[in-house]
Design a protein around this motif. Structure first.
Motif, PDB file in Angstrom:
ATOM      1  N   PRO A   1      22.838  -2.041   3.213  1.00 30.91           N
ATOM      2  CA  PRO A   1      21.633  -2.808   2.868  1.00 30.91           C
ATOM      3  C   PRO A   1      21.258  -2.577   1.405  1.00 30.91           C
ATOM      4  CG  PRO A   1      21.286  -1.504   4.840  1.00 30.91           C
ATOM      5  CD  PRO A   1      22.584  -1.053   4.254  1.00 30.91           C
ATOM      6  N   PRO A   2      20.690  -3.579   0.762  1.00 34.70           N
ATOM      7  CA  PRO A   2      20.278  -3.392  -0.636  1.00 34.70           C
ATOM      8  C   PRO A   2      19.174  -2.347  -0.749  1.00 34.70           C
ATOM      9  CG  PRO A   2      19.432  -5.468   0.238  1.00 34.70           C
ATOM     10  CD  PRO A   2      20.371  -4.921   1.258  1.00 34.70           C
ATOM     11  N   GLU A   3      19.191  -1.657  -1.840  1.00 34.33           N
ATOM     12  CA  GLU A   3      18.137  -0.670  -2.081  1.00 34.33           C
ATOM     13  C   GLU A   3      16.798  -1.392  -2.167  1.00 34.33           C
ATOM     14  OE1 GLU A   3      18.054   2.692  -2.395  1.00 34.33           O
ATOM     15  OE2 GLU A   3      20.130   2.677  -1.665  1.00 34.33           O
ATOM     16  N   PRO A   4      15.774  -0.819  -1.591  1.00 37.10           N
ATOM     17  CA  PRO A   4      14.456  -1.467  -1.702  1.00 37.10           C
ATOM     18  C   PRO A   4      13.961  -1.410  -3.138  1.00 37.10           C
ATOM     19  CG  PRO A   4      14.251   0.697  -0.690  1.00 37.10           C
ATOM     20  CD  PRO A   4      15.717   0.419  -0.802  1.00 37.10           C
ATOM     21  N   ALA A   5      13.211  -2.453  -3.523  1.00 36.47           N
ATOM     22  CA  ALA A   5      12.630  -2.476  -4.869  1.00 36.47           C
ATOM     23  C   ALA A   5      11.643  -1.325  -4.999  1.00 36.47           C
ATOM     24  CB  ALA A   5      11.924  -3.811  -5.094  1.00 36.47           C
ATOM     25  N   PRO A   6      11.637  -0.652  -6.161  1.00 37.07           N
ATOM     26  CA  PRO A   6      10.698   0.457  -6.318  1.00 37.07           C
ATOM     27  C   PRO A   6       9.257  -0.035  -6.258  1.00 37.07           C
ATOM     28  CG  PRO A   6      11.800  -0.055  -8.382  1.00 37.07           C
ATOM     29  CD  PRO A   6      12.472  -0.860  -7.333  1.00 37.07           C
ATOM     30  N   LEU A   7       8.373   0.806  -5.701  1.00 31.55           N
ATOM     31  CA  LEU A   7       6.973   0.419  -5.572  1.00 31.55           C
ATOM     32  C   LEU A   7       6.304   0.434  -6.942  1.00 31.55           C
ATOM     33  CD1 LEU A   7       5.911   2.476  -2.402  1.00 31.55           C
ATOM     34  CD2 LEU A   7       6.522   0.048  -2.525  1.00 31.55           C
ATOM     35  N   THR A   8       5.421  -0.506  -7.142  1.00 31.45           N
ATOM     36  CA  THR A   8       4.617  -0.512  -8.363  1.00 31.45           C
ATOM     37  C   THR A   8       3.533   0.559  -8.230  1.00 31.45           C
ATOM     38  OG1 THR A   8       3.040  -2.090  -7.464  1.00 31.45           O
ATOM     39  CG2 THR A   8       4.986  -3.011  -8.554  1.00 31.45           C
ATOM     40  N   PRO A   9       2.930   0.962  -9.357  1.00 30.13           N
ATOM     41  CA  PRO A   9       1.832   1.940  -9.254  1.00 30.13           C
ATOM     42  C   PRO A   9       0.707   1.449  -8.346  1.00 30.13           C
ATOM     43  CG  PRO A   9       2.591   1.787 -11.509  1.00 30.13           C
ATOM     44  CD  PRO A   9       3.305   0.709 -10.753  1.00 30.13           C
ATOM     45  N   GLN A  10       0.439   0.144  -8.385  1.00 30.81           N
ATOM     46  CA  GLN A  10      -0.622  -0.400  -7.546  1.00 30.81           C
ATOM     47  C   GLN A  10      -0.254  -0.261  -6.064  1.00 30.81           C
ATOM     48  OE1 GLN A  10       0.629  -1.891 -10.256  1.00 30.81           O
ATOM     49  NE2 GLN A  10      -1.151  -1.852 -11.630  1.00 30.81           N
ATOM     50  N   GLU A  11       1.013  -0.507  -5.742  1.00 32.65           N
ATOM     51  CA  GLU A  11       1.449  -0.393  -4.340  1.00 32.65           C
ATOM     52  C   GLU A  11       1.396   1.053  -3.873  1.00 32.65           C
ATOM     53  OE1 GLU A  11       4.588  -4.129  -3.903  1.00 32.65           O
ATOM     54  OE2 GLU A  11       5.250  -2.269  -4.866  1.00 32.65           O
ATOM     55  N   LYS A  12       1.777   1.957  -4.765  1.00 33.46           N
ATOM     56  CA  LYS A  12       1.718   3.374  -4.414  1.00 33.46           C
ATOM     57  C   LYS A  12       0.280   3.797  -4.144  1.00 33.46           C
ATOM     58  CE  LYS A  12       5.800   4.748  -7.089  1.00 33.46           C
ATOM     59  NZ  LYS A  12       6.281   5.472  -8.283  1.00 33.46           N
ATOM     60  N   LEU A  13      -0.624   3.286  -4.982  1.00 39.59           N
ATOM     61  CA  LEU A  13      -2.029   3.624  -4.814  1.00 39.59           C
ATOM     62  C   LEU A  13      -2.542   3.068  -3.481  1.00 39.59           C
ATOM     63  CD1 LEU A  13      -4.071   5.132  -6.578  1.00 39.59           C
ATOM     64  CD2 LEU A  13      -4.859   2.928  -7.444  1.00 39.59           C
ATOM     65  N   ALA A  14      -2.151   1.831  -3.201  1.00 40.05           N
ATOM     66  CA  ALA A  14      -2.611   1.203  -1.954  1.00 40.05           C
ATOM     67  C   ALA A  14      -2.055   1.950  -0.742  1.00 40.05           C
ATOM     68  CB  ALA A  14      -2.183  -0.259  -1.932  1.00 40.05           C
ATOM     69  N   ALA A  15      -0.780   2.394  -0.863  1.00 41.66           N
ATOM     70  CA  ALA A  15      -0.172   3.125   0.248  1.00 41.66           C
ATOM     71  C   ALA A  15      -0.897   4.431   0.511  1.00 41.66           C
ATOM     72  CB  ALA A  15       1.305   3.388  -0.062  1.00 41.66           C
ATOM     73  N   ALA A  16      -1.470   4.986  -0.558  1.00 39.52           N
ATOM     74  CA  ALA A  16      -2.210   6.237  -0.410  1.00 39.52           C
ATOM     75  C   ALA A  16      -3.637   6.001   0.067  1.00 39.52           C
ATOM     76  CB  ALA A  16      -2.233   6.999  -1.724  1.00 39.52           C
ATOM     77  N   GLY A  17      -4.044   4.751   0.102  1.00 39.39           N
ATOM     78  CA  GLY A  17      -5.386   4.426   0.574  1.00 39.39           C
ATOM     79  C   GLY A  17      -6.475   4.747  -0.442  1.00 39.39           C
ATOM     80  N   LEU A  18      -6.110   4.771  -1.696  1.00 41.36           N
ATOM     81  CA  LEU A  18      -7.073   5.113  -2.752  1.00 41.36           C
ATOM     82  C   LEU A  18      -7.412   3.896  -3.603  1.00 41.36           C
ATOM     83  CD1 LEU A  18      -5.575   8.488  -4.048  1.00 41.36           C
ATOM     84  CD2 LEU A  18      -7.689   8.190  -2.742  1.00 41.36           C
ATOM     85  N   THR A  19      -8.625   3.877  -4.087  1.00 39.99           N
ATOM     86  CA  THR A  19      -9.005   2.880  -5.094  1.00 39.99           C
ATOM     87  C   THR A  19      -8.909   3.549  -6.461  1.00 39.99           C
ATOM     88  OG1 THR A  19     -11.326   3.507  -5.030  1.00 39.99           O
ATOM     89  CG2 THR A  19     -10.614   1.806  -3.469  1.00 39.99           C
ATOM     90  N   VAL A  20      -8.901   2.733  -7.502  1.00 40.35           N
ATOM     91  CA  VAL A  20      -8.825   3.290  -8.857  1.00 40.35           C
ATOM     92  C   VAL A  20     -10.008   4.214  -9.140  1.00 40.35           C
ATOM     93  CG1 VAL A  20      -8.848   2.704 -11.318  1.00 40.35           C
ATOM     94  CG2 VAL A  20      -7.409   1.392  -9.723  1.00 40.35           C
ATOM     95  N   PRO A  21     -11.248   3.786  -8.810  1.00 34.98           N
ATOM     96  CA  PRO A  21     -12.377   4.715  -9.045  1.00 34.98           C
ATOM     97  C   PRO A  21     -12.219   6.030  -8.275  1.00 34.98           C
ATOM     98  CG  PRO A  21     -13.175   2.488  -8.687  1.00 34.98           C
ATOM     99  CD  PRO A  21     -11.723   2.466  -8.379  1.00 34.98           C
ATOM    100  N   GLU A  22     -11.726   5.949  -7.049  1.00 40.92           N
ATOM    101  CA  GLU A  22     -11.541   7.177  -6.261  1.00 40.92           C
ATOM    102  C   GLU A  22     -10.503   8.090  -6.917  1.00 40.92           C
ATOM    103  OE1 GLU A  22     -12.539   5.665  -1.705  1.00 40.92           O
ATOM    104  OE2 GLU A  22     -10.524   5.388  -2.545  1.00 40.92           O
ATOM    105  N   LEU A  23      -9.454   7.490  -7.427  1.00 35.77           N
ATOM    106  CA  LEU A  23      -8.422   8.268  -8.073  1.00 35.77           C
ATOM    107  C   LEU A  23      -8.967   8.939  -9.356  1.00 35.77           C
ATOM    108  CD1 LEU A  23      -5.475   9.172  -8.172  1.00 35.77           C
ATOM    109  CD2 LEU A  23      -4.955   7.109  -9.475  1.00 35.77           C
ATOM    110  N   LYS A  24      -9.742   8.145 -10.110  1.00 36.34           N
ATOM    111  CA  LYS A  24     -10.340   8.697 -11.328  1.00 36.34           C
ATOM    112  C   LYS A  24     -11.265   9.860 -10.993  1.00 36.34           C
ATOM    113  CE  LYS A  24     -10.170   4.692 -14.437  1.00 36.34           C
ATOM    114  NZ  LYS A  24     -10.974   3.675 -15.155  1.00 36.34           N
ATOM    115  N   ALA A  25     -12.070   9.669  -9.932  1.00 35.15           N
ATOM    116  CA  ALA A  25     -12.996  10.735  -9.550  1.00 35.15           C
ATOM    117  C   ALA A  25     -12.235  11.978  -9.110  1.00 35.15           C
ATOM    118  CB  ALA A  25     -13.896  10.242  -8.407  1.00 35.15           C
ATOM    119  N   LEU A  26     -11.115  11.728  -8.429  1.00 36.59           N
ATOM    120  CA  LEU A  26     -10.306  12.854  -7.952  1.00 36.59           C
ATOM    121  C   LEU A  26      -9.725  13.652  -9.114  1.00 36.59           C
ATOM    122  CD1 LEU A  26      -9.241  13.969  -5.212  1.00 36.59           C
ATOM    123  CD2 LEU A  26      -7.192  12.585  -5.557  1.00 36.59           C
ATOM    124  N   LEU A  27      -9.351  12.926 -10.157  1.00 37.09           N
ATOM    125  CA  LEU A  27      -8.742  13.593 -11.333  1.00 37.09           C
ATOM    126  C   LEU A  27      -9.780  14.023 -12.365  1.00 37.09           C
ATOM    127  CD1 LEU A  27      -5.685  11.167 -11.768  1.00 37.09           C
ATOM    128  CD2 LEU A  27      -5.722  13.432 -10.706  1.00 37.09           C
TER     129      LEU A  27
END
Lengths: 383, 77
Positions: B49-75
Motif C-alpha cells: 500500500p502507498p505510504e500515507p501522506a504526512p499529517l499537516t501541523p493542523q491535522e496533528k493538532l486536531a488529532a490531539a484535540g487541542l485548539t491553537v489558544p489551548e496549545l499556546k496556553a500550554l506552552l
C-alpha cells in the motif's frame, strides 16, 4: 423356531449380583459396565438428520451449483450447471417419523448424462473419525450405511464409498420400490483391506449418493475397486427426468454389520460438530447484517484490528470471507454507517482456534486510523 | 490478472470467490491454489500500500484535540 425366554434376572456364574435385570415395563438395568462392540457415539455422519443449515436456514438453492451445501456437511456435486434446485426441506414434504428435516433436490431441467457426468450428494467424513475402522489393513472392519430416502422415481439407485484420493471405491445399490414414500435403506459394506485411507484431519471416507452418474463413474455393485466409482451400473438417473425429486435424511454410517436406530444428538452438540467445518460470526444474518457482529479499530490506513474466536476448534485454518449487510468484501464505518469496499482481503489468522486478527486491504488504503469499523465473517474449513 | 493474489501475510486472496486463503495444507482452498500453481499459473504479486501522506501541523493538532489558544496556553506563549 423362534422362542421367547421369560426371565427377570440374568446373572453370570461367579457373579454375586445380577448382570442384567429386566422389568415388566421393558426396562433393562445393567448391574455393572455395559461393554459394546462399538462406541456409544455410533454415527460417523455429522448432521445426518439434516437439522443444521448454517448457510441458509432452510432457504432454497435455485439453482444448486456444484459445491453448494444443501445443509451443513452435505454438499451437492454436479458436472453440469443449472440442473437441480434444492436445500433443507425443499418442497416441504413431511419428513419420516422422528425427523424434522431432510436434504432435498429436484431436477429443474432434464438432462441425459454422458459417460463423464455425475450428480449426487457427498458427505465427507474426517479421517480422525474413521481411523479405528483400520481400512487399508487386514483388520478392516465392516460398516453399515443407513438412511431414509424419498423420490418421485422408483427403481434401483446407487452410491459409493471412496477414499480421499478417489482411487478406492465401493459402489452399492439400493431399491426405492414406492414413489413419494420414505423408504429405509440399510447397506453393509466390508471394510477395504487395501488402499490408502487417511487417519488425519483430511478426508477419511467420502459417502456419495448418486442421482445421475455416467458410465465412467459407474461400476458393479458390491465390491471394492481401485478406481473412482460413484455409483452402481444401471442406477436410476434423477437428472434424467424433469421435476424428479430426491430427498434424504437419517443418514448413519456405523461400525458393524447391523443398522441400529438413528443416533440422536442434542442440537447444540450437532451444531458444534458442524462448526468444526463452517462457522459464521452472525447466525441471524450469515452474510452480514447492517450492523456487523464484529468490530475493530483501524490500526493503519490499510488494516483493521479485530478478533473472533471460533465456536469450536476448526478442522484446519479456515478460509475467511468478510460481509456487510449481504454484500461481500465490505465493512461499515460504525459511527456514520458509511460503507467501505475492500479490494483484497487478507485475514491474518490465529490458526484453527481463533480468528483473523487483522483485516488487511493490500494495495489500497481505504481506512482511517483510529476509526471503528464493523462487519461479519464466515470461516470455512470444509473437507 | 490472475485469479489469485499474494498478500502481506501467509495467505492468498482468491479474487473470484473474494476470500482469504491461509497457507495451511489441510485447507482445501489452499490445496486448490497449490494445484493451480502446479499447472504453471502465477499469482498476482503483493502490492505494498502507498505510504500515507504526512499529517499537516493542523491535522496533528486536531488529532490531539487541542485548539491553537489551548496549545499556546500550554506552552506559556
Amino acid at each position: 423356531m423362534a422362542a421367547t425366554l421369560q426371565t427377570s434376572v440374568i446373572q453370570a456364574t461367579g457373579s454375586t449380583t445380577p448382570n442384567l435385570t429386566l422389568d415388566a415395563s421393558g426396562n433393562a438395568t445393567v448391574g455393572n459396565t455395559l461393554v459394546m462392540g462399538s462406541s456409544f457415539k455410533r454415527n460417523r455422519i455429522i448432521n445426518g438428520d439434516m437439522r443444521v443449515d448454517q448457510r441458509r436456514a432452510g432457504g432454497a438453492l435455485t439453482p444448486a451449483t456444484n459445491g453448494d451445501f444443501l445443509v451443513d456437511r452435505f454438499v451437492f456435486s454436479g458436472t453440469q450447471a443449472s440442473k437441480f434446485f434444492g436445500g433443507q426441506n425443499y418442497n416441504s414434504v413431511t419428513p419420516p417419523a422422528g425427523f424434522t428435516s431432510y436434504a432435498g433436490l429436484q431436477c429443474s431441467t432434464a438432462y441425459a448424462v454422458t459417460a463423464s457426468d455425475f450428480f449426487g450428494v457427498i458427505h465427507r467424513i474426517e479421517g480422525l473419525n474413521t481411523a479405528d475402522l483400520a481400512w487399508g489393513t487386514s483388520s478392516a472392519k465392516p460398516v453399515t450405511l443407513s438412511f431414509q430416502v424419498y423420490s418421485s422415481l422408483t427403481g434401483t439407485f446407487g452410491g459409493s464409498l471412496q477414499n480421499s484420493a478417489s482411487n478406492r471405491s465401493y459402489p452399492f445399490s439400493y431399491s426405492i420400490p414406492v414413489a413419494n414414500t420414505w423408504t429405509t435403506i440399510n447397506i453393509t459394506i466390508a471394510g477395504d483391506t487395501t488402499g490408502t485411507w487417511l487417519a488425519t484431519n483430511g478426508i477419511g471416507i467420502q459417502v456419495f449418493l448418486g442421482i445421475g452418474v455416467g458410465s465412467t463413474y459407474s461400476g458393479a455393485a458390491g465390491s471394492w475397486a481401485a478406481t473412482s466409482y460413484l455409483s452402481c451400473t444401471g442406477a436410476t438417473s434423477v437428472v434424467g427426468t424433469a421435476f424428479a425429486t430426491f430427498y434424504i435424511t437419517g443418514v448413519q454410517l456405523e461400525v458393524g454389520s447391523v443398522a441400529t436406530p438413528y443416533e440422536r444428538q442434542i442440537y447444540s452438540d450437532q451444531l458444534a460438530q458442524c462448526q468444526r467445518y463452517y462457522a459464521v460470526s452472525n447466525n441471524l444474518s450469515p452474510k452480514g447484517a447492517a450492523s456487523g457482529s464484529l468490530a475493530g479499530l483501524a490500526a493503519a490506513n490499510n488494516s483493521i484490528g479485530t478478533f473472533w474466536q471460533y465456536p469450536v476448534q476448526m478442522r484446519a485454518t479456515p478460509t475467511i470471507s468478510i460481509w456487510q449487510n449481504g454484500t461481500q468484501n465490505r465493512v461499515r464505518v460504525t459511527a456514520t454507517g458509511a460503507v467501505v469496499t475492500i479490494t483484497t482481503l487478507t485475514a491474518a489468522s490465529g490458526g484453527s482456534y481463533s480468528t483473523s486478527s487483522i483485516i488487511y486491504d493490500s494495495g489500497a488504503t481505504p481506512f482511517t486510523p483510529g476509526t471503528s469499523y464493523d462487519f461479519d465473517l464466515i470461516a470455512t474449513a470444509e473437507l | 490478472m490472475s485469479k489469485y493474489s499474494l498478500t502481506a501475510f501467509n495467505s492468498v486472496y482468491d479474487g473470484d470467490a473474494g476470500v482469504s486463503i491461509p497457507f495451511d495444507e489441510a485447507n482445501t482452498d489452499y490445496q486448490a491454489y497449490l494445484a493451480w500453481v502446479a499447472e504453471g499459473n502465477t499469482p498476482n504479486p503483493y502490492v505494498q500500500p502507498p505510504e500515507p501522506a504526512p499529517l499537516t501541523p493542523q491535522e496533528k493538532l486536531a488529532a490531539a484535540g487541542l485548539t491553537v489558544p489551548e496549545l499556546k496556553a500550554l506552552l506559556g506563549l
